[in-house]
Motif scaffolding. Structure first.
Motif, PDB file in Angstrom:
ATOM      1  N   ALA A  92       8.986   3.823  54.086  1.00  0.00           N
ATOM      2  CA  ALA A  92      11.153   3.740  53.378  1.00  0.00           C
ATOM      3  C   ALA A  92      11.737   2.279  53.664  1.00  0.00           C
ATOM      4  O   ALA A  92      11.089   2.048  54.870  1.00  0.00           O
ATOM      5  CB  ALA A  92      11.956   4.310  53.923  1.00  0.00           C
ATOM      6  N   GLY A  93      11.850   1.649  52.590  1.00  0.00           N
ATOM      7  CA  GLY A  93      12.766  -0.278  52.550  1.00  0.00           C
ATOM      8  C   GLY A  93      11.783  -1.112  52.084  1.00  0.00           C
ATOM      9  O   GLY A  93      12.172  -1.983  52.321  1.00  0.00           O
ATOM     10  N   ASP A  94      10.507  -0.845  52.565  1.00  0.00           N
ATOM     11  CA  ASP A  94       9.587  -2.327  52.543  1.00  0.00           C
ATOM     12  C   ASP A  94       9.101  -1.714  50.552  1.00  0.00           C
ATOM     13  O   ASP A  94       9.584  -1.194  49.361  1.00  0.00           O
ATOM     14  CB  ASP A  94       8.082  -1.540  53.183  1.00  0.00           C
ATOM     15  N   GLU A  95       8.923  -3.677  50.159  1.00  0.00           N
ATOM     16  CA  GLU A  95       8.638  -3.311  49.057  1.00  0.00           C
ATOM     17  C   GLU A  95       7.680  -3.230  48.539  1.00  0.00           C
ATOM     18  O   GLU A  95       6.116  -3.542  49.560  1.00  0.00           O
ATOM     19  CB  GLU A  95       8.655  -4.898  48.632  1.00  0.00           C
ATOM     20  N   THR A  96       6.890  -3.077  46.816  1.00  0.00           N
ATOM     21  CA  THR A  96       5.831  -2.537  46.482  1.00  0.00           C
ATOM     22  C   THR A  96       6.183  -3.354  45.616  1.00  0.00           C
ATOM     23  O   THR A  96       7.153  -3.964  44.696  1.00  0.00           O
ATOM     24  CB  THR A  96       5.484  -1.562  45.490  1.00  0.00           C
ATOM     25  N   ARG A  97       4.926  -4.682  44.958  1.00  0.00           N
ATOM     26  CA  ARG A  97       5.109  -5.031  43.892  1.00  0.00           C
ATOM     27  C   ARG A  97       3.679  -4.763  42.609  1.00  0.00           C
ATOM     28  O   ARG A  97       2.953  -3.927  42.772  1.00  0.00           O
ATOM     29  CB  ARG A  97       4.383  -6.452  44.577  1.00  0.00           C
ATOM     30  N   VAL A  98       4.431  -4.689  42.083  1.00  0.00           N
ATOM     31  CA  VAL A  98       3.699  -4.113  40.260  1.00  0.00           C
ATOM     32  C   VAL A  98       3.801  -5.279  39.169  1.00  0.00           C
ATOM     33  O   VAL A  98       4.447  -6.131  39.321  1.00  0.00           O
ATOM     34  CB  VAL A  98       4.919  -3.023  39.743  1.00  0.00           C
ATOM     35  N   HIS A  99       3.126  -5.079  39.157  1.00  0.00           N
ATOM     36  CA  HIS A  99       2.128  -5.984  38.279  1.00  0.00           C
ATOM     37  C   HIS A  99       1.297  -5.420  37.007  1.00  0.00           C
ATOM     38  O   HIS A  99       0.434  -4.438  36.886  1.00  0.00           O
ATOM     39  CB  HIS A  99       0.814  -7.125  39.085  1.00  0.00           C
ATOM     40  N   LEU A 100       2.004  -6.473  36.041  1.00  0.00           N
ATOM     41  CA  LEU A 100       1.219  -5.954  34.558  1.00  0.00           C
ATOM     42  C   LEU A 100       1.408  -6.734  33.938  1.00  0.00           C
ATOM     43  O   LEU A 100       1.147  -8.252  33.509  1.00  0.00           O
ATOM     44  CB  LEU A 100       3.076  -5.263  34.017  1.00  0.00           C
ATOM     45  N   VAL A 181       1.363   6.081  40.347  1.00  0.00           N
ATOM     46  CA  VAL A 181       2.533   6.757  41.548  1.00  0.00           C
ATOM     47  C   VAL A 181       3.044   5.653  43.067  1.00  0.00           C
ATOM     48  O   VAL A 181       1.230   5.064  43.327  1.00  0.00           O
ATOM     49  CB  VAL A 181       1.805   7.855  41.603  1.00  0.00           C
ATOM     50  N   MET A 182       3.947   5.805  43.520  1.00  0.00           N
ATOM     51  CA  MET A 182       4.446   4.743  44.342  1.00  0.00           C
ATOM     52  C   MET A 182       4.484   6.068  45.584  1.00  0.00           C
ATOM     53  O   MET A 182       5.907   6.644  45.514  1.00  0.00           O
ATOM     54  CB  MET A 182       5.392   3.844  44.063  1.00  0.00           C
ATOM     55  N   THR A 183       3.929   5.759  46.781  1.00  0.00           N
ATOM     56  CA  THR A 183       4.796   7.194  48.067  1.00  0.00           C
ATOM     57  C   THR A 183       5.160   6.121  48.852  1.00  0.00           C
ATOM     58  O   THR A 183       5.009   4.790  48.729  1.00  0.00           O
ATOM     59  CB  THR A 183       3.518   7.334  48.145  1.00  0.00           C
ATOM     60  N   VAL A 184       6.316   6.281  48.633  1.00  0.00           N
ATOM     61  CA  VAL A 184       7.299   5.529  50.317  1.00  0.00           C
ATOM     62  C   VAL A 184       7.235   6.777  51.122  1.00  0.00           C
ATOM     63  O   VAL A 184       7.440   8.182  51.200  1.00  0.00           O
ATOM     64  CB  VAL A 184       8.727   6.064  49.124  1.00  0.00           C
ATOM     65  N   LEU A 185       6.673   6.695  52.328  1.00  0.00           N
ATOM     66  CA  LEU A 185       6.527   6.660  53.447  1.00  0.00           C
ATOM     67  C   LEU A 185       7.812   7.363  54.406  1.00  0.00           C
ATOM     68  O   LEU A 185       8.878   6.185  54.190  1.00  0.00           O
ATOM     69  CB  LEU A 185       5.805   6.554  54.672  1.00  0.00           C
ATOM     70  N   PRO A 186       7.956   8.120  55.080  1.00  0.00           N
ATOM     71  CA  PRO A 186       8.892   8.288  56.203  1.00  0.00           C
ATOM     72  C   PRO A 186       8.931   6.683  57.049  1.00  0.00           C
ATOM     73  O   PRO A 186       8.442   6.360  56.855  1.00  0.00           O
ATOM     74  CB  PRO A 186       9.062   9.154  56.836  1.00  0.00           C
ATOM     75  N   ARG A 187      10.651   6.590  57.477  1.00  0.00           N
ATOM     76  CA  ARG A 187      10.232   5.261  57.996  1.00  0.00           C
ATOM     77  C   ARG A 187      10.151   5.339  59.788  1.00  0.00           C
ATOM     78  O   ARG A 187       9.869   6.777  60.534  1.00  0.00           O
ATOM     79  CB  ARG A 187      11.606   4.801  58.019  1.00  0.00           C
ATOM     80  N   ILE A 188       9.083   4.808  59.934  1.00  0.00           N
ATOM     81  CA  ILE A 188       8.168   4.052  60.861  1.00  0.00           C
ATOM     82  C   ILE A 188       8.925   4.313  62.394  1.00  0.00           C
ATOM     83  O   ILE A 188       9.046   2.620  61.840  1.00  0.00           O
ATOM     84  CB  ILE A 188       6.838   3.992  61.174  1.00  0.00           C
ATOM     85  N   GLU A 189       9.733   4.650  63.290  1.00  0.00           N
ATOM     86  CA  GLU A 189      10.454   3.333  64.533  1.00  0.00           C
ATOM     87  C   GLU A 189       9.135   3.497  65.091  1.00  0.00           C
ATOM     88  O   GLU A 189       8.333   4.375  66.019  1.00  0.00           O
ATOM     89  CB  GLU A 189      10.979   4.251  65.460  1.00  0.00           C
ATOM     90  N   PRO A 190       8.824   2.260  66.360  1.00  0.00           N
ATOM     91  CA  PRO A 190       8.451   2.284  67.357  1.00  0.00           C
ATOM     92  C   PRO A 190       8.554   2.796  68.109  1.00  0.00           C
ATOM     93  O   PRO A 190      10.091   2.928  68.493  1.00  0.00           O
ATOM     94  CB  PRO A 190       8.419   0.395  67.434  1.00  0.00           C
ATOM     95  N   LEU A 191       8.047   2.715  69.394  1.00  0.00           N
ATOM     96  CA  LEU A 191       8.373   3.846  70.263  1.00  0.00           C
ATOM     97  C   LEU A 191       7.564   3.336  71.259  1.00  0.00           C
ATOM     98  O   LEU A 191       6.531   2.733  70.751  1.00  0.00           O
ATOM     99  CB  LEU A 191       7.495   5.299  70.224  1.00  0.00           C
ATOM    100  N   PRO A 192       7.779   3.556  73.236  1.00  0.00           N
ATOM    101  CA  PRO A 192       6.937   2.441  73.845  1.00  0.00           C
ATOM    102  C   PRO A 192       6.032   3.453  74.112  1.00  0.00           C
ATOM    103  O   PRO A 192       5.852   4.807  74.042  1.00  0.00           O
ATOM    104  CB  PRO A 192       8.590   3.167  75.215  1.00  0.00           C
ATOM    105  N   PRO A 193       4.495   3.005  74.781  1.00  0.00           N
ATOM    106  CA  PRO A 193       4.025   2.886  75.291  1.00  0.00           C
ATOM    107  C   PRO A 193       3.783   3.603  76.533  1.00  0.00           C
ATOM    108  O   PRO A 193       2.979   3.291  77.434  1.00  0.00           O
ATOM    109  CB  PRO A 193       2.764   1.651  75.307  1.00  0.00           C
ATOM    110  N   VAL A 194       4.721   5.286  76.372  1.00  0.00           N
ATOM    111  CA  VAL A 194       4.646   6.166  77.806  1.00  0.00           C
ATOM    112  C   VAL A 194       3.427   7.476  77.437  1.00  0.00           C
ATOM    113  O   VAL A 194       3.243   7.675  76.118  1.00  0.00           O
ATOM    114  CB  VAL A 194       5.621   6.682  78.028  1.00  0.00           C
TER     115      VAL A 194
END
Length: 436
Positions: A92-100, A181-194
């Protein structure tokens, strides 16, 4: 990147039952109809007044739009289009390029082309392009970008094409049938490496056997494979089977984690991209992505009993399993359920490993179900949607979850999940120390 996908190759979808040629005459513009009317009027005047030159003018005026109809009708069905989407899956929030790509496979040049690709409203306005005439065998390519702040699966297309002649006499439309079909995945938050836990006791194939006190009679051997060390040959099984058999290598089990997502509609009081439910989905996606990268064996379960990957699914590599869970989260919605009993039933068999819950409002009945789930886990952390109840009520709900054996943390709007993730690691570590 998805490969170029034909956006259509046959006749237009908008042609009526009168036949393609008669329908083409319906594409005459006001100018084209005016020229036809003027030509007819000139012909009548020429007959009445006996002026043959006026008849020639009338014939020229009427012939021009008719010729344009015939030319555009011949080229409309000979224009093809293809579409490619790069990438087909985005967060979510990222762009997709469509080429015709539009090709003219006719032997005559096309007229002026106007392209419009259908896209859902959430992706923005429909992209429109004007293309000059395309020479025989020629090609034109255009690109546009789309983005969405909302997860989901969105169709791109079908493409609509409008052809016009240089004189503005005729405009013919064509609608292709295929779409991507364009699939928009949920937004991913970075998590600490614990590390939160979830390490499994025992071993992989080695858990199927135990060394006997008197020797290795309980070893389950396998067939010899090219490259196996001959020192691992199990001679007793080889003599019994008549073919080389070797001892199995003992492989440690992966650390396991089960992510529980509460999708019950009555557990959330708002909707929209910034709602508590969307934060829960984003949190579950972030946890899956992070733990998969750390080498965990992760599965997703919801309050409806949906289990991904399911018990019948064949094991795939980490990338495939991550994509499977992410695509499930991209389209998941609210359920009409009122309890977590189906989730508990889905996890009835086997060890949950580390159990992470992304929960809405938790009632006393829910706490009892969650207590049963926690008993099959190596550790349990509940991230509970915050801001939906008065502070005193939310504190009481977190306390009931804590009494059920969970490390309960609020999922506060605007607060990065990474902070709660680190706090969860500290609480689980303190519980482990206390248990010793």
């Amino acid at each position: 990147m998805s490969p170029p996908h034909p956006a259509g190759t046959g006749g237009g979808a908008g042609e009526d039952d009168r036949g393609p040629l008669r329908a083409a005459f319906g594409g005459l513009t006001t100018r084209g109809r005016s020229f036809l009317a003027a030509g007819g009027a000139a012909a009548v005047c020429a007959y009445v007044l006996g002026q043959p030159d006026l008849l020639r003018v009338g014939a020229l005026l009427a012939a021009l739009p008719l010729l344009c109809v015939l030319v555009l009708h011949g080229t409309r069905s000979r224009v093809t289009a293809a579409r490619s989407v790069t990438p087909a899956r985005v967060s979510a929030g990222d762009e997709t390029r469509v080429h015709l790509r539009v090709d003219n496979v006719a032997r005559i040049p096309s007229g002026l082309l106007m392209l419009q690709d259908r896209v859902p409203y959430v992706l923005g306005p429909r992209p429109r392009f004007m293309l000059d005439r395309i020479e025989p065998g020629g090609r034109r390519e255009v690109t546009y970008r789309v983005r969405s702040e909302q997860r989901g699966r969105y169709p791109l297309g079908p493409l609509q094409l409008r052809l016009a002649d240089p004189f503005g006499m005729v405009e013919l439309s064509r609608s292709f049938t295929s779409f991507d079909v364009m699939t928009v995945l949920p937004r991913i938050e970075p998590l600490p490496p614990v590390r939160l836990g979830g390490d499994a006791n025992g071993h992989g194939e080695g858990r199927q056997r135990a060394l006997a006190v008197s020797g290795d009679d309980d070893i389950i051997p396998r067939d010899y494979r090219h490259g196996d060390d001959l020192r691992r040959v199990h001679w007793r099984s080889t003599a019994h089977r008549g073919s080389l058999m070797v001892r199995r290598e003992e492989q440690p089990l992966k650390a396991r984690c089960t992510v529980l997502l509460d999708t019950r509609r009555n557990g959330y009081v708002s909707s929209g991209p910034d709602s508590a439910f969307e934060r829960a989905v984003s949190g579950a996606a972030s946890a899956v992505f992070h733990l998969m990268a750390q080498g965990y064996e992760v599965r997703l379960v919801t309050d409806t009993g949906l289990l991904v990957p399911g018990p019948e699914s064949q094991a795939g590599d980490t990338t495939e399993l991550t994509a499977l869970i992410m695509e499930t989260l991209a389209v998941i919605g609210h359920s009409a359920g009122t309890s977590l009993s189906d989730a508990r039933a889905a996890l009835r068999s086997g060890d949950c490993g580390l159990l992470l819950g992304f929960l809405g409002t938790v009632s006393e009945e829910d706490a009892a179900e969650l207590d049963g789930l926690r008993q099959r886990a190596n550790g349990a952390v509940g991230f509970v949607a915050s801001g939906q109840l008065p502070p005193e009520a939310e504190t009481e709900r977190l306390r009931s979850l804590t009494l059920a054996g969970w490390a309960a943390l609020p999922l506060v709007p605007g607060v990065p999940l990474g902070q709660s993730w680190q706090q969860a690691a500290l609480e689980l570590a303190a519980r482990d120390v206390g248990a010793r």
